[in-house]
Design a protein around this motif. Structure first.
Motif, PDB file in Angstrom:
ATOM      1  N   ALA A 112       0.820  -1.209   0.000  1.00  0.00           N
ATOM      2  CA  ALA A 112       0.000   0.000   0.000  1.00  0.00           C
ATOM      3  C   ALA A 112       0.852   1.258   0.000  1.00  0.00           C
ATOM      4  N   ILE A 113       1.948   1.264   0.754  1.00  0.00           N
ATOM      5  CA  ILE A 113       2.727   2.501   0.892  1.00  0.00           C
ATOM      6  C   ILE A 113       3.675   2.729  -0.281  1.00  0.00           C
ATOM      7  N   VAL A 114       3.875   1.717  -1.135  1.00  0.00           N
ATOM      8  CA  VAL A 114       4.748   1.903  -2.314  1.00  0.00           C
ATOM      9  C   VAL A 114       3.973   1.732  -3.611  1.00  0.00           C
ATOM     10  N   ALA A 115       2.647   1.777  -3.539  1.00  0.00           N
ATOM     11  CA  ALA A 115       1.821   1.469  -4.706  1.00  0.00           C
ATOM     12  C   ALA A 115       2.039   2.450  -5.855  1.00  0.00           C
ATOM     13  N   ASN A 116       2.310   3.719  -5.555  1.00  0.00           N
ATOM     14  CA  ASN A 116       2.558   4.717  -6.591  1.00  0.00           C
ATOM     15  C   ASN A 116       3.472   5.799  -6.022  1.00  0.00           C
ATOM     16  N   LYS A 117       3.893   6.719  -6.874  1.00  0.00           N
ATOM     17  CA  LYS A 117       4.850   7.744  -6.452  1.00  0.00           C
ATOM     18  C   LYS A 117       4.327   8.648  -5.340  1.00  0.00           C
ATOM     19  N   PRO A 118       3.103   9.160  -5.440  1.00  0.00           N
ATOM     20  CA  PRO A 118       2.621  10.025  -4.354  1.00  0.00           C
ATOM     21  C   PRO A 118       2.570   9.321  -2.999  1.00  0.00           C
ATOM     22  N   LEU A 197      22.988   5.482   4.334  1.00  0.00           N
ATOM     23  CA  LEU A 197      23.201   4.940   2.995  1.00  0.00           C
ATOM     24  C   LEU A 197      22.511   3.589   2.832  1.00  0.00           C
ATOM     25  N   LEU A 198      22.671   2.708   3.808  1.00  0.00           N
ATOM     26  CA  LEU A 198      22.023   1.400   3.746  1.00  0.00           C
ATOM     27  C   LEU A 198      20.504   1.537   3.852  1.00  0.00           C
ATOM     28  N   TYR A 199      20.058   2.443   4.707  1.00  0.00           N
ATOM     29  CA  TYR A 199      18.622   2.681   4.865  1.00  0.00           C
ATOM     30  C   TYR A 199      18.037   3.208   3.562  1.00  0.00           C
ATOM     31  N   ASN A 200      18.747   4.115   2.926  1.00  0.00           N
ATOM     32  CA  ASN A 200      18.296   4.657   1.649  1.00  0.00           C
ATOM     33  C   ASN A 200      18.226   3.567   0.584  1.00  0.00           C
ATOM     34  N   TYR A 201      19.180   2.656   0.597  1.00  0.00           N
ATOM     35  CA  TYR A 201      19.184   1.556  -0.374  1.00  0.00           C
ATOM     36  C   TYR A 201      17.920   0.704  -0.212  1.00  0.00           C
ATOM     37  N   CYS A 202      17.576   0.397   1.039  1.00  0.00           N
ATOM     38  CA  CYS A 202      16.374  -0.410   1.289  1.00  0.00           C
ATOM     39  C   CYS A 202      15.110   0.314   0.831  1.00  0.00           C
ATOM     40  N   LEU A 203      14.992   1.587   1.169  1.00  0.00           N
ATOM     41  CA  LEU A 203      13.801   2.334   0.775  1.00  0.00           C
ATOM     42  C   LEU A 203      13.725   2.506  -0.739  1.00  0.00           C
ATOM     43  N   SER A 204      14.868   2.635  -1.398  1.00  0.00           N
ATOM     44  CA  SER A 204      14.876   2.790  -2.850  1.00  0.00           C
ATOM     45  C   SER A 204      14.484   1.504  -3.553  1.00  0.00           C
ATOM     46  N   LYS A 205      14.852   0.373  -2.953  1.00  0.00           N
ATOM     47  CA  LYS A 205      14.545  -0.922  -3.563  1.00  0.00           C
ATOM     48  C   LYS A 205      13.104  -1.348  -3.328  1.00  0.00           C
ATOM     49  N   ALA A 206      12.480  -0.839  -2.288  1.00  0.00           N
ATOM     50  CA  ALA A 206      11.131  -1.293  -1.930  1.00  0.00           C
ATOM     51  C   ALA A 206      10.128  -1.166  -3.071  1.00  0.00           C
ATOM     52  N   GLU A 208      10.610  -1.295  -6.196  1.00  0.00           N
ATOM     53  CA  GLU A 208      10.942  -2.258  -7.249  1.00  0.00           C
ATOM     54  C   GLU A 208      10.403  -3.644  -6.931  1.00  0.00           C
ATOM     55  N   TYR A 209      10.240  -3.941  -5.634  1.00  0.00           N
ATOM     56  CA  TYR A 209       9.768  -5.261  -5.234  1.00  0.00           C
ATOM     57  C   TYR A 209       8.262  -5.308  -5.004  1.00  0.00           C
ATOM     58  N   ALA A 210       7.568  -4.227  -5.299  1.00  0.00           N
ATOM     59  CA  ALA A 210       6.113  -4.224  -5.154  1.00  0.00           C
ATOM     60  C   ALA A 210       5.508  -5.291  -6.053  1.00  0.00           C
ATOM     61  N   GLY A 211       4.669  -6.112  -5.486  1.00  0.00           N
ATOM     62  CA  GLY A 211       4.049  -7.177  -6.251  1.00  0.00           C
ATOM     63  C   GLY A 211       4.896  -8.424  -6.383  1.00  0.00           C
ATOM     64  N   GLU A 212       6.064  -8.455  -5.721  1.00  0.00           N
ATOM     65  CA  GLU A 212       6.945  -9.612  -5.820  1.00  0.00           C
ATOM     66  C   GLU A 212       6.993 -10.415  -4.528  1.00  0.00           C
ATOM     67  N   SER A 284      -3.025  18.572  -4.733  1.00  0.00           N
ATOM     68  CA  SER A 284      -4.199  17.711  -4.891  1.00  0.00           C
ATOM     69  C   SER A 284      -3.800  16.255  -5.098  1.00  0.00           C
ATOM     70  N   VAL A 285      -2.678  16.032  -5.785  1.00  0.00           N
ATOM     71  CA  VAL A 285      -2.185  14.666  -5.991  1.00  0.00           C
ATOM     72  C   VAL A 285      -1.779  14.046  -4.667  1.00  0.00           C
ATOM     73  N   LEU A 286      -1.065  14.823  -3.845  1.00  0.00           N
ATOM     74  CA  LEU A 286      -0.631  14.316  -2.545  1.00  0.00           C
ATOM     75  C   LEU A 286      -1.821  14.110  -1.616  1.00  0.00           C
ATOM     76  N   LEU A 287      -2.801  15.002  -1.677  1.00  0.00           N
ATOM     77  CA  LEU A 287      -3.987  14.847  -0.838  1.00  0.00           C
ATOM     78  C   LEU A 287      -4.767  13.594  -1.219  1.00  0.00           C
ATOM     79  N   LYS A 288      -4.853  13.332  -2.507  1.00  0.00           N
ATOM     80  CA  LYS A 288      -5.530  12.114  -2.965  1.00  0.00           C
ATOM     81  C   LYS A 288      -4.802  10.878  -2.472  1.00  0.00           C
ATOM     82  N   ALA A 289      -3.459  10.907  -2.547  1.00  0.00           N
ATOM     83  CA  ALA A 289      -2.664   9.779  -2.057  1.00  0.00           C
ATOM     84  C   ALA A 289      -2.825   9.619  -0.550  1.00  0.00           C
ATOM     85  N   PHE A 290      -2.886  10.744   0.149  1.00  0.00           N
ATOM     86  CA  PHE A 290      -3.033  10.723   1.608  1.00  0.00           C
ATOM     87  C   PHE A 290      -4.326  10.026   2.018  1.00  0.00           C
TER      88      PHE A 290
END
Length: 339
Positions: A112-118, A197-206, A208-212, A284-290
C-alpha cells in the motif's frame, strides 16, 4: 473454521508479538519516565510534550486500527466469510486467529505505501523521520545515560516514530543534570554514515519489489533492523569542549554533520520520485494519495507529529545540562595529579 489458504504461523506469531511488544515496551518506557521523575525531584515536564504524546498515540491507534479493519474486511471478501459483528442482533464471531494465520497483513501494508509515487513520497518521508529519531536517541540517550534505552528503541521499532520520540524528549526532561557541566561531544566517524546509505538503499529498492511477494517484506525488515544500529554503534567522547547550555542537536558539530548528510541522501532519493505532474496540481495529488489508504494516513500523520515534536524540542528555551562521562573526566585530570 477451515480456510483454503496457506497457513503462516510465523507471520501470525510476529503480528501478535508486535501487539504484546508494543504494550510491554510502552509500559517499561512509562515506568522508566515515572521512576526518573520521582528520583530527580519531580522536575517540570512541558505540558505540550505530554499532550503531543497523547495525540500521537490516539492518532496512531485510530489509523492502525483502520489498517487492521481494512485487512480483515478484504480477507473476508477473498474467502467468502461473513464479516462478523460483536454487537447487534446479527452477532457473529470474528475469526481473528484464522485471519492472522492466513492473511498477508504485513505484505499488504508494504504494497500500500509503495503502490505509486505520491504514496511512496509521503510514506518514505515518514520512514526517514524514523531514522533521524533513531540516530538522535542513540547519541543523546547514551550521552544522558538514559536507563532502559533499549525499550525506547523497541517502541520505535514496533510503532511509527512520533510516540517513542515524544516520550524520549519527556524522559530527557526528567534527568538529573549537574549545573555548570560541559556537554559530551561524541564522535562516530565513519560507521554511522553507513546507516543512512544502507537505509536509503532499502527504501529505494522497496518500490521495485512491489508485487513480488516476500522480497518486499525482506527489504522492509532489513530497513527496520538498521534502526537498531544507532543503539549499538560505538561512540567516542571528545573532552575539552566549551560548555553549552542547550540540548539542541544543531550545537553538536558531529551530529550536525550526520544530520546534514542524512538530509542530503533523503533529498537525492526524493528528487527521483518527486515528478508528480504540474506544480499547481501537486497538492491535490498528494492529498488524494493521503486519503487513499489508512497505512499512508498513519505514516503521514505520524510524520506531522514527529516534525512538531522535533521543532518544539529544538526551539525550547529551558537550559539543560547533560551529565559528563566521569571516566573521561578522571582520565583528563589524572596526569595533573601525578605531577
Amino acid at each position: 473454521m477451515d480456510v483454503d489458504a496457506p497457513t503462516n504461523l510465523l507471520g501470525a506469531f510476529i503480528f501478535w508479538a508486535y501487539i504484546a511488544g508494543a504494550l510491554a515496551s510502552t509500559g517499561i518506557v512509562l515506568n522508566t519516565i515515572r521512576q526518573s521523575y520521582l528520583d530527580n525531584g519531580r522536575p517540570k515536564i512541558p505540558a505540550f510534550l505530554a499532550i503531543l504524546a497523547l495525540s500521537s498515540f490516539a492518532t496512531l491507534s485510530y489509523h492502525m486500527l483502520n489498517v487492521l479493519i481494512l485487512s480483515y474486511q478484504q480477507w473476508t471478501v477473498r474467502y467468502s466469510i461473513p464479516l462478523g459483528a460483536l454487537i447487534g442482533a446479527n452477532r457473529t464471531p470474528l475469526h481473528l486467529w484464522q485471519w492472522s494465520t492466513t492473511s498477508s497483513l504485513f505484505q499488504d501494508f508494504g504494497e500500500a505505501i509503495v503502490a505509486n509515487k505520491p504514496r511512496y513520497l509521503l510514506s518514505s518521508s515518514g520512514l526517514w523521520s524514523t531514522l533521524a529519531v533513531a540516530a538522535y536517541m542513540g547519541i543523546e540517550g547514551r550521552r544522558y545515560n538514559v536507563p532502559n534505552l533499549w525499550a525506547f528503541f523497541a517502541l520505535l521499532e514496533i510503532l511509527p516514530t512520533s510516540f517513542a520520540q515524544t516520550l524520549f524528549y519527556i524522559m530527557l526532561c526528567t534527568k538529573s543534570q549537574p549545573v555548570n557541566s560541559n556537554h559530551q561531544i561524541l564522535s562516530y566517524w565513519p560507521f554511522w554514515y553507513s546507516v543512512p546509505l544502507l537505509y536509503n538503499y532499502c527504501l529505494s529498492k522497496a518500490p521495485e519489489y512491489a508485487g513480488e511477494g516476500e522480497w518486499l517484506i525482506y527489504t522492509i525488515l532489513a530497513a527496520r533492523v538498521l534502526l537498531v544500529l544507532p543503539l549499538v554503534l560505538s561512540l567516542r567522547s571528545l573532552s575539552g569542549q566549551a560548555p553549552v547550555t542547550s540540548p539542541n542537536t544543531f550545537q553538536h558539530v558531529a551530529t550536525l554533520r550526520l544530520f546534514t548528510f542524512s538530509m542530503a541522501v533523503q533529498y537525492l532519493t526524493h528528487k527521483r520520485i518527486a515528478d508528480l505532474g504540474p506544480l499547481d496540481q501537486m497538492s491535490s495529488v498528494l492529498l488524494k494519495a493521503f486519503n487513499s489508504h489508512p497505512a499512508v494516513q498513519a505514516l503521514s500523520y505520524d510524520l506531522l507529529h514527529s516534525a512538531v515534536a522535533f521543532g518544539y524540542w529544538m526551539l525550547r528555551k529551558e537550559n539543560v545540562h547533560p551529565i559528563i562521562d566521569q571516566g573521561a573526566s578522571q582520565q583528563k585530570t589524572l596526569p595533573k595529579s601525578r605531577r
